[in-house]
Design an enzyme around this catalytic site. Structure first.
Site, PDB file in Angstrom:
ATOM      1  N   HIS A   1       0.914  -1.184  -0.051  1.00  0.00           N
ATOM      2  CA  HIS A   1       0.028   0.003   0.047  1.00  0.00           C
ATOM      3  C   HIS A   1       0.859   1.442   0.091  1.00  0.00           C
ATOM      4  CE1 HIS A   1      -3.523  -2.252   0.843  1.00  0.00           C
ATOM      5  NE2 HIS A   1      -2.968  -3.183   1.500  1.00  0.00           N
TER       6      HIS A   1
ATOM      7  N   ASN B   1      -6.850   0.333  -2.763  1.00  0.00           N
ATOM      8  CA  ASN B   1      -7.666   1.291  -1.732  1.00  0.00           C
ATOM      9  C   ASN B   1      -7.272   2.730  -1.804  1.00  0.00           C
ATOM     10  OD1 ASN B   1      -5.403  -0.028  -0.971  1.00  0.00           O
ATOM     11  ND2 ASN B   1      -6.423  -0.216   1.292  1.00  0.00           N
TER      12      ASN B   1
ATOM     13  N   HIS C   1      -9.059 -10.363  -1.397  1.00  0.00           N
ATOM     14  CA  HIS C   1      -8.840 -10.158   0.052  1.00  0.00           C
ATOM     15  C   HIS C   1     -10.113 -10.898   0.547  1.00  0.00           C
ATOM     16  CE1 HIS C   1      -8.558  -7.373   3.775  1.00  0.00           C
ATOM     17  NE2 HIS C   1      -9.869  -7.969   3.803  1.00  0.00           N
TER      18      HIS C   1
ATOM     19  N   ASP D   1       2.335  -7.075   2.675  1.00  0.00           N
ATOM     20  CA  ASP D   1       0.999  -5.969   2.845  1.00  0.00           C
ATOM     21  C   ASP D   1       1.712  -4.914   3.738  1.00  0.00           C
ATOM     22  OD1 ASP D   1      -1.362  -5.416   3.241  1.00  0.00           O
ATOM     23  OD2 ASP D   1      -2.120  -6.882   4.660  1.00  0.00           O
TER      24      ASP D   1
ATOM     25  N   GLY E   1      -2.980  -2.189  10.126  1.00  0.00           N
ATOM     26  CA  GLY E   1      -1.732  -2.304   9.180  1.00  0.00           C
ATOM     27  C   GLY E   1      -0.518  -1.754   9.511  1.00  0.00           C
TER      28      GLY E   1
END
Length: 357
Positions: A17, A49, A133, A241, A260
């Site tokens: 991300h 996202n 996911h 991740d 996260g």
């Protein structure tokens, strides 16, 4: 006796991300790719996202412009499965094919079986990957069935359609079993897990935001099943991740923390120390899962001039205050580890050198 220095093909991370566009207080293309280079990665694949969600060529172009401007490693983005990642209307797969590495609604599971079936049919027709996911919103995320129940559903859809189905960040023993059995039946499935699921269990988790992620860290039995799945090839890929948040978002205690952690700068040393030096997996298997397998599965560039040099024998302490990433939340802060990245090269050009930082 081990050689002190390892030189091998640089790593590829198919699940990160980078937060740009839309959330640049957490991370940017520049800071995230600098972190990748420090971790030995020359390819990263950021999840969709974002704001705007890359669900059309127009919205994807915003992310691609930031990549062209600032990236120091190769960045191959995902597009979403559904418009706005809302789980209702499919994106135009045909228009987006060739402009992304795969399709995912990461951050949320596709709740509708009918929508997922339609997505898999279209993905199979076009020869693209659905990277899922898996999280059933009708169950708490702490319940492993929230993960493996959707995997079980999707594996049947995958069997029906022949789609290449890639399961993101698996964390439970049931997920390993389902995927192992599906592979034995010839279903076109691959999967990944992350360093924290391979090296931590619930007994290690403190009441701090740096231990909070989705899916959560589970039991020692789950961790051991993941290690076994990595060793026997059920788990194809290790992906970080990498999910940075601001210090304020991670400082609200475990209950209030954002989901996260960061992982690009700690992945290899943590796994080398906890899995390879302890004899749980081989060094070759670790490199395969971090380098060759993600390139092969996602058809990523495999240039021989993307290299990483690592010191396998000198211990060092993970210090999150020194990270290139804007995110500093990691459960590995303070760990003594081995496997420090010394240099990373992209197309033969040095993009990180520990002696010049």
């Amino acid at each position: 006796m081990r050689n002190r220095f390892l030189e091998c093909q640089a790593f590829a991370d198919v699940h990160v991300h980078l937060r740009e566009p839309g959330f640049t207080s957490k991370e940017t293309i520049l800071t995230g790719t600098r972190a990748a280079a420090r971790g030995g990665y020359t390819i990263v694949c950021p999840m969709p996202n974002l704001n705007p969600v890359p669900d059309t060529l127009e919205t994807l172009a915003i992310e691609q412009e930031a990549i062209r401007r600032d990236a120091v490693v190769r960045v191959l983005p995902y597009c979403s499965i559904t418009m706005g990642r809302k789980g209702l209307e499919l994106v135009d797969f045909a228009a987006l094919k060739g402009h992304c590495c795969a399709f995912s609604d990461d951050g949320s599971g596709v709740q509708s079986e009918a929508v997922m079936l339609s997505a898999m049919k279209e993905a199979a027709r076009l020869g693209v990957i659905i990277a899922a996911h898996c999280e059933d919103n009708s169950l708490p995320g702490t319940d492993p069935r929230s993960e493996w129940g959707q995997i079980e559903r999707d594996l049947e859809l995958c069997r029906q359609t022949g789609c290449h189905y890639h399961v993101c960040h698996i964390s439970s023993k049931e997920s390993v079993r389902l995927i192992r059995d599906a592979k034995a039946r010839g279903i076109n499935v691959t999967c990944e897990t992350a360093p924290h699921y391979l090296t931590l269990c619930k007994d290690d988790v403190l009441d701090e935001g740096r231990f909070k992620m989705n899916p959560p860290i589970r039991t020692a039995e789950d961790r051991d099943a993941l290690i076994e799945g990595l060793a026997d090839g059920t788990i194809d890929v290790i992906a970080t991740d990498h999910a940075p948040h601001t210090a304020e978002e991670k400082s609200r205690g475990f209950a209030g923390s954002a989901m996260g952690i960061v992982g690009l700068e700690t992945s290899f040393p943590v796994l080398y120390t906890k899995l390879v030096r302890t004899g749980l997996i081989s060094l070759d298997r670790l490199i395969e899962a971090m380098s060759a397998a993600p390139r092969r599965i996602f058809n990523l560039p495999a240039t021989p001039d993307d290299r990483v040099v690592i010191d396998l024998e000198t211990p060092f302490t993970i210090d999150s205050t020194t990270f290139a990433s804007m995110g500093h939340s990691t459960p590995f802060d303070g760990w003594e580890v081995y496997g420090k990245v010394l240099k990373t090269e992209l197309d033969g050009n040095t993009i990180y050198d520990i002696n010049k930082q």
